[in-house]
Design a protein around this motif. Sequence first.
Motif, mmCIF file in Angstrom:
data_model
loop_
_atom_site.group_PDB
_atom_site.id
_atom_site.type_symbol
_atom_site.label_atom_id
_atom_site.label_comp_id
_atom_site.label_asym_id
_atom_site.label_seq_id
_atom_site.Cartn_x
_atom_site.Cartn_y
_atom_site.Cartn_z
ATOM 1 N N ASP A 128 11.669 3.594 1.686
ATOM 2 C CA ASP A 128 11.085 2.252 1.793
ATOM 3 C C ASP A 128 9.566 2.326 1.791
ATOM 4 O OD1 ASP A 128 13.610 0.876 4.041
ATOM 5 O OD2 ASP A 128 13.600 1.137 1.865
ATOM 6 N N ASP A 129 9.002 3.295 2.482
ATOM 7 C CA ASP A 129 7.554 3.450 2.493
ATOM 8 C C ASP A 129 7.036 3.738 1.088
ATOM 9 O OD1 ASP A 129 7.483 3.017 5.204
ATOM 10 O OD2 ASP A 129 7.286 5.141 5.745
ATOM 11 N N SER A 130 7.765 4.575 0.373
ATOM 12 C CA SER A 130 7.368 4.913 -0.985
ATOM 13 C C SER A 130 7.394 3.674 -1.880
ATOM 14 C CB SER A 130 8.304 5.991 -1.544
ATOM 15 O OG SER A 130 8.008 6.250 -2.884
ATOM 16 N N ALA A 131 8.430 2.870 -1.735
ATOM 17 C CA ALA A 131 8.545 1.648 -2.528
ATOM 18 C C ALA A 131 7.421 0.672 -2.189
ATOM 19 C CB ALA A 131 9.904 0.991 -2.298
ATOM 20 N N ILE A 132 7.076 0.591 -0.932
ATOM 21 C CA ILE A 132 5.986 -0.298 -0.506
ATOM 22 C C ILE A 132 4.674 0.168 -1.114
ATOM 23 C CG2 ILE A 132 4.608 -1.014 1.489
ATOM 24 C CD1 ILE A 132 7.269 -1.025 3.091
ATOM 25 N N ILE A 133 4.430 1.474 -1.051
ATOM 26 C CA ILE A 133 3.187 2.020 -1.601
ATOM 27 C C ILE A 133 3.128 1.792 -3.109
ATOM 28 C CG2 ILE A 133 1.927 4.161 -2.036
ATOM 29 C CD1 ILE A 133 2.905 5.064 0.768
ATOM 30 N N LYS A 134 4.232 2.032 -3.804
ATOM 31 C CA LYS A 134 4.260 1.793 -5.253
ATOM 32 C C LYS A 134 3.993 0.330 -5.563
ATOM 33 C CE LYS A 134 7.289 5.595 -6.541
ATOM 34 N NZ LYS A 134 8.608 5.979 -7.063
ATOM 35 N N GLY A 135 4.561 -0.567 -4.775
ATOM 36 C CA GLY A 135 4.315 -1.994 -4.969
ATOM 37 C C GLY A 135 2.858 -2.354 -4.760
ATOM 38 N N MET A 136 2.247 -1.753 -3.747
ATOM 39 C CA MET A 136 0.836 -2.022 -3.478
ATOM 40 C C MET A 136 -0.036 -1.506 -4.616
ATOM 41 S SD MET A 136 0.793 -1.181 0.591
ATOM 42 C CE MET A 136 -0.958 -1.418 0.794
ATOM 43 N N ILE A 137 0.301 -0.337 -5.148
ATOM 44 C CA ILE A 137 -0.465 0.225 -6.266
ATOM 45 C C ILE A 137 -0.370 -0.696 -7.477
ATOM 46 C CG2 ILE A 137 -0.527 2.124 -7.935
ATOM 47 C CD1 ILE A 137 0.221 3.982 -5.571
ATOM 48 N N ARG A 149 0.123 -3.896 -7.469
ATOM 49 C CA ARG A 149 -0.679 -5.108 -7.194
ATOM 50 C C ARG A 149 -2.157 -4.841 -7.415
ATOM 51 N NH1 ARG A 149 2.448 -6.340 -1.765
ATOM 52 N NH2 ARG A 149 4.359 -7.136 -2.670
ATOM 53 N N VAL A 150 -2.626 -3.675 -6.969
ATOM 54 C CA VAL A 150 -4.039 -3.323 -7.153
ATOM 55 C C VAL A 150 -4.350 -3.192 -8.646
ATOM 56 C CG1 VAL A 150 -5.764 -1.519 -6.786
ATOM 57 C CG2 VAL A 150 -4.310 -2.261 -4.890
ATOM 58 N N LYS A 151 -3.451 -2.552 -9.400
ATOM 59 C CA LYS A 151 -3.655 -2.436 -10.852
ATOM 60 C C LYS A 151 -3.756 -3.820 -11.483
ATOM 61 C CE LYS A 151 -1.225 1.931 -11.706
ATOM 62 N NZ LYS A 151 -0.034 2.504 -12.380
ATOM 63 N N HIS A 152 -2.897 -4.728 -11.050
ATOM 64 C CA HIS A 152 -2.926 -6.093 -11.590
ATOM 65 C C HIS A 152 -4.249 -6.774 -11.249
ATOM 66 C CE1 HIS A 152 -1.600 -10.053 -12.795
ATOM 67 N NE2 HIS A 152 -1.971 -10.513 -11.620
ATOM 68 N N LEU A 153 -4.697 -6.626 -10.017
ATOM 69 C CA LEU A 153 -5.964 -7.245 -9.617
ATOM 70 C C LEU A 153 -7.135 -6.680 -10.401
ATOM 71 C CD1 LEU A 153 -5.451 -7.482 -5.759
ATOM 72 C CD2 LEU A 153 -5.442 -9.363 -7.405
ATOM 73 N N VAL A 154 -7.105 -5.395 -10.683
ATOM 74 C CA VAL A 154 -8.179 -4.777 -11.473
ATOM 75 C C VAL A 154 -8.183 -5.359 -12.880
ATOM 76 C CG1 VAL A 154 -8.933 -2.612 -12.538
ATOM 77 C CG2 VAL A 154 -8.285 -2.658 -10.127
ATOM 78 N N LYS A 155 -7.009 -5.530 -13.470
ATOM 79 C CA LYS A 155 -6.935 -6.122 -14.811
ATOM 80 C C LYS A 155 -7.457 -7.550 -14.801
ATOM 81 C CE LYS A 155 -3.108 -3.332 -16.491
ATOM 82 N NZ LYS A 155 -1.697 -3.329 -16.904
#
Length: 52
Positions: free
Chosen positions: A11-20, A22-28
């Motif tokens: 679950d922690d891994s999935a949360i971290i992947k989701g956050m990454i 989101r950050v990629k989307h915000l950068v775009k």
Amino acid sequence: MKKINASVEHDDSAIIKGMIERVKHLVKVEEVAVKKAAAPKAKKAEAAEAAE
């Protein structure tokens, strides 16, 4: 007990992947906004050069 720890790690891994993602989307989104903001300035510079 090991199954619980494994699922928590998963679950922690999935949360971290989701956050990454989101950050990629915000950068775009930011890159697009910067390009749109810079476009009028570039056009003004081209127009000024053409007028000379």
